[in-house]
Design a protein around this motif. Structure first.
Motif, mmCIF file in Angstrom:
data_model
loop_
_atom_site.group_PDB
_atom_site.id
_atom_site.type_symbol
_atom_site.label_atom_id
_atom_site.label_comp_id
_atom_site.label_asym_id
_atom_site.label_seq_id
_atom_site.Cartn_x
_atom_site.Cartn_y
_atom_site.Cartn_z
ATOM 1 N N ALA A 181 0.865 -1.168 -0.070
ATOM 2 C CA ALA A 181 -0.014 0.004 -0.063
ATOM 3 C C ALA A 181 0.677 1.394 -0.005
ATOM 4 O O ALA A 181 0.560 2.303 -0.620
ATOM 5 N N ASP A 182 1.952 1.413 0.917
ATOM 6 C CA ASP A 182 2.855 2.504 0.885
ATOM 7 C C ASP A 182 3.525 2.539 -0.391
ATOM 8 O O ASP A 182 3.525 3.719 -0.870
ATOM 9 N N LEU A 183 4.013 1.547 -1.021
ATOM 10 C CA LEU A 183 4.841 1.567 -2.337
ATOM 11 C C LEU A 183 3.743 2.214 -3.512
ATOM 12 O O LEU A 183 4.243 2.734 -4.324
ATOM 13 N N ARG A 184 2.673 1.603 -3.597
ATOM 14 C CA ARG A 184 1.710 1.913 -4.347
ATOM 15 C C ARG A 184 1.253 3.494 -4.493
ATOM 16 O O ARG A 184 1.345 4.179 -5.295
ATOM 17 N N GLU A 185 1.002 3.885 -3.019
ATOM 18 C CA GLU A 185 0.769 5.286 -2.732
ATOM 19 C C GLU A 185 1.923 6.053 -3.400
ATOM 20 O O GLU A 185 1.659 7.042 -3.792
ATOM 21 N N ARG A 197 3.511 -0.768 -13.685
ATOM 22 C CA ARG A 197 4.305 -0.645 -12.651
ATOM 23 C C ARG A 197 3.495 -0.702 -11.194
ATOM 24 O O ARG A 197 4.078 -1.056 -10.489
ATOM 25 N N MET A 198 2.708 0.196 -11.372
ATOM 26 C CA MET A 198 2.044 0.588 -10.195
ATOM 27 C C MET A 198 0.888 -0.676 -9.675
ATOM 28 O O MET A 198 0.647 -0.508 -8.602
ATOM 29 N N THR A 199 0.411 -1.532 -10.469
ATOM 30 C CA THR A 199 -0.298 -2.591 -10.007
ATOM 31 C C THR A 199 0.342 -3.819 -10.188
ATOM 32 O O THR A 199 0.423 -4.468 -9.054
ATOM 33 N N VAL A 237 5.853 -7.447 -5.679
ATOM 34 C CA VAL A 237 6.534 -6.920 -4.394
ATOM 35 C C VAL A 237 5.781 -7.368 -3.123
ATOM 36 O O VAL A 237 6.407 -8.029 -2.313
ATOM 37 N N GLN A 238 4.601 -7.351 -3.243
ATOM 38 C CA GLN A 238 3.640 -7.767 -2.035
ATOM 39 C C GLN A 238 3.832 -9.237 -1.854
ATOM 40 O O GLN A 238 4.040 -9.874 -0.854
ATOM 41 N N GLU A 264 12.694 2.672 -10.652
ATOM 42 C CA GLU A 264 12.939 3.526 -11.689
ATOM 43 C C GLU A 264 12.183 4.815 -11.676
ATOM 44 O O GLU A 264 12.432 5.813 -12.101
ATOM 45 N N VAL A 265 10.809 4.294 -11.499
ATOM 46 C CA VAL A 265 9.909 5.579 -11.412
ATOM 47 C C VAL A 265 10.328 6.353 -10.066
ATOM 48 O O VAL A 265 10.215 7.383 -10.090
#
Length: 573
Positions: free
Chosen positions: A85-89, A114-116, A122-123, A307-308
């Motif tokens: 959740a933190d990484l996505r945010e 990358r965001m999904t 990673v999760q 990278e993002v």
């Protein structure tokens, strides 16, 4: 996992509980064969009290392991969800800070994946890490030590089995790493194809291209399937090999014990415990290798997300700039602009000044740089050379909040977000009241259809605003643009879907209600800007004319050509 350290550090208690519980699980698994050895020994010695006592210990150890497993599953899942959740945010927040150029560098489809999908990988990695990746080394080392203690004579069987399993694991999994990297790229490719096809469904159907689109998508899908099947084949090869190695190790151990049990009767009790440890060693290597392969896929995703997150936005705002109310004047001074990767400048040495409250028309052939000029006023891009000023202040030294408050940009392609009409209008003014919405809608001629709905401004907006026509979307987009009474309003051909009457009413309302607003109207049709205070004429990126309609007819050859062409078309129509 190093890149995840800042994220994991926020949840130290969850992480500690997960590690302690997994250590208890590993200890429980390792101690059970030793207790079974004690049971076998007690049976051979006909000591039933000892059998019962050890049996009770086995039950207690099993219950402890079960409880530790449940605790580990809960806290590993909680930790993985929190980190994801933190990484996505953070990834989403970083994308929001990107300029147009940054987004184009990655592409929208790439960023979405990358965001999904990458965050999901990673999760999974974090979940596996605290459930199994930590457990496998504990099991391997513990089982190795206990196996050597149980039957030290068979140390060579253990070493040989470990060498064979590690060799096969390394050889096979080395091939899998690059395949997981390809999977992520192919997922992006299939997503982009599906997205393009669905967004352009009218074009596909109108040109009867369904079969060609199926062929394109099937080719990408088949390639993705081929990679997944290749990974499946590799797994199908190694599992029988590992089973064969394990069974051979057990067979050799039983044979050896059978040969020496007469001289050493205690070996009989030890052999079942030893075989258990052999299996634990082998499974630790197999599962650890498989998990490391999936961890490699997770590492690819961590790198892609990194990278993002590590991309510095190519356009930033001055953090020290004070918040201020900018006036409506706009000035370009020797402005040139070139898109990243292009060889030719889109704008060349453009200079002009628009006074506050003026209505400025911008005309020119397709590709002459009209939209680019407008984007520079809104600071969606920075000029390659020269300066752009709003209210007498260079935009590079303007506070972002001040600029967004002063400049409103209405695009030709009206974009509304799913939700309600009021939600979309409040993007232009967060605290907009019902009266604000009604006033802005009256200016944009949107009230005539919005107020037909029973729920008026609370009417739902479907995905991609599919429940509104092109003209309705443009009028709502203009409403959003004017609701905050901006100092500078840019209409980038944003009345193109309106009929002549509605367009005229919008222009009249803008002139009456936004007298102090500097309005830039970009238009293909000269009739849309004929009454502007001044008209800028662009040709191949250069400002080749400036003045009123009458002045330009007398002085600008490019303007006369455009006007004559459009007039001829009107006559033919």
């Amino acid at each position: 996992m190093k890149s995840l350290k800042p994220y994991l550090g926020k949840y130290k208690i969850d992480m500690l509980i997960a590690i302690i519980s997994v250590a208890i699980m590993a200890g429980s698994s390792l101690w059970q064969p030793k207790l079974l050895q004690g049971v076998m020994q007690a049976i051979t010695e006909d000591k039933m009290d000892k059998v019962n006592a050890i049996g009770l210990q086995l039950i207690i150890i099993a219950v402890i392991g079960l409880i530790a497993g449940a605790i580990n599953a809960v806290f590993s899942a909680k930790l993985a969800q929190s980190v994801a959740a933190d990484l996505r945010e953070n990834t989403y927040r970083q994308i929001q800070s990107f300029s147009f150029a940054d987004i184009e560098k990655f592409s929208v489809g790439n960023l979405v994946v990358r965001m999904t999908n990458d965050v999901q990988q990673v999760q999974t990695l974090v979940m596996m890490g605290f459930q199994a990746l930590i457990r496998m080394p504990m099991l391997f080392i513990g089982a190795l030590i206990l196996a050597l203690i149980t039957l030290p004579e068979l140390w060579w069987v253990i070493i040989l089995m470990v060498i064979l399993v590690l060799g096969i694991t390394a050889a096979v999994f080395r091939k899998m790493g690059p395949l997981f990297g390809r999977i992520q790229s192919l997922i992006e490719k299939t997503n982009n194809l599906a997205k393009e096809n669905m967004q352009g469904v009218r074009v596909v159907k109108s040109f009867n291209q369904e079969e060609n689109e199926k062929i394109r998508f099937n080719a990408a899908s088949d390639e993705l399937n081929h990679v997944n099947v290749t990974i499946g084949y590799l797994f199908s090869i190694i599992m029988p090999l590992f089973t064969l190695i394990g069974q051979l190790a057990i067979a050799v151990s039983i044979y050896y014990v059978g040969q020496h049990v007469g001289a050493h009767p205690t070996m009989l009790a030890s052999v079942s415990s030893f075989m258990n440890y052999l299996m634990q060693i082998m499974m630790a290597i197999i599962i650890g290798g498989m998990l490391m392969t999936f961890a490699a896929r997770g590492a690819v995703s961590i790198k892609r997300i990194g990278e993002v997150l590590n991309t510095e936005p190519s356009m930033t705002y001055d953090a020290d700039a004070p918040e201020q109310d900018l006036a409506g004047s706009v000035e370009f001074e020797q402005v040139s602009f070139q898109y990243p990767g292009d060889e030719k400048e889109v704008l060349q040495n453009v200079s002009f000044k628009a006074n506050a409250g003026e209505m400025i028309g911008i005309v020119g052939a397709t590709g002459s740089g009209k939209t680019t000029l407008a984007q520079l006023i809104a600071r969606l891009f920075d000029p390659t050379k020269g300066t752009v000023e709003v209210g007498g202040v260079d935009l590079k030294h303007v506070n972002e909040k001040s600029l967004r408050k002063a400049v409103s940009y209405v695009l030709q392609r009206a974009t509304l977000f799913s939700g309600k009409i009021s939600d979309n209008l409040r993007q232009g003014k967060a605290d907009a009241s019902a009266a604000d919405m009604q006033r802005a809608a009256n200016i944009a001629q949107a009230s005539e259809f919005v107020e037909r709905y029973e729920d008026t401004y609370e009417h739902p907006v479907e995905e991609r605003s599919a429940n509104f026509s092109g003209g309705q979307k443009q009028r709502l987009s203009i409403t959003r643009g004017v609701i905050a009474d901006p100092r500078v309003l840019i209409l980038d051909d944003s009345t193109s879907a309106l009929d002549a009457k509605s367009e005229k009413l919008v222009k009249e309302a803008l002139d009456k209600e936004l007298k102090d607003t500097t309005t830039f109207i970009i238009a293909e049709k000269i009739s849309s800007v004929i009454n502007a205070d001044r008209i800028l004429v662009l040709d191949e990126g250069q400002l080749v004319g400036e003045g009123t309609h009458k002045e330009l007819l007398a002085s600008s050859e490019v303007y006369r050509e455009i006007y004559a062409t459009q007039k001829a078309q009107e006559v033919n129509d």
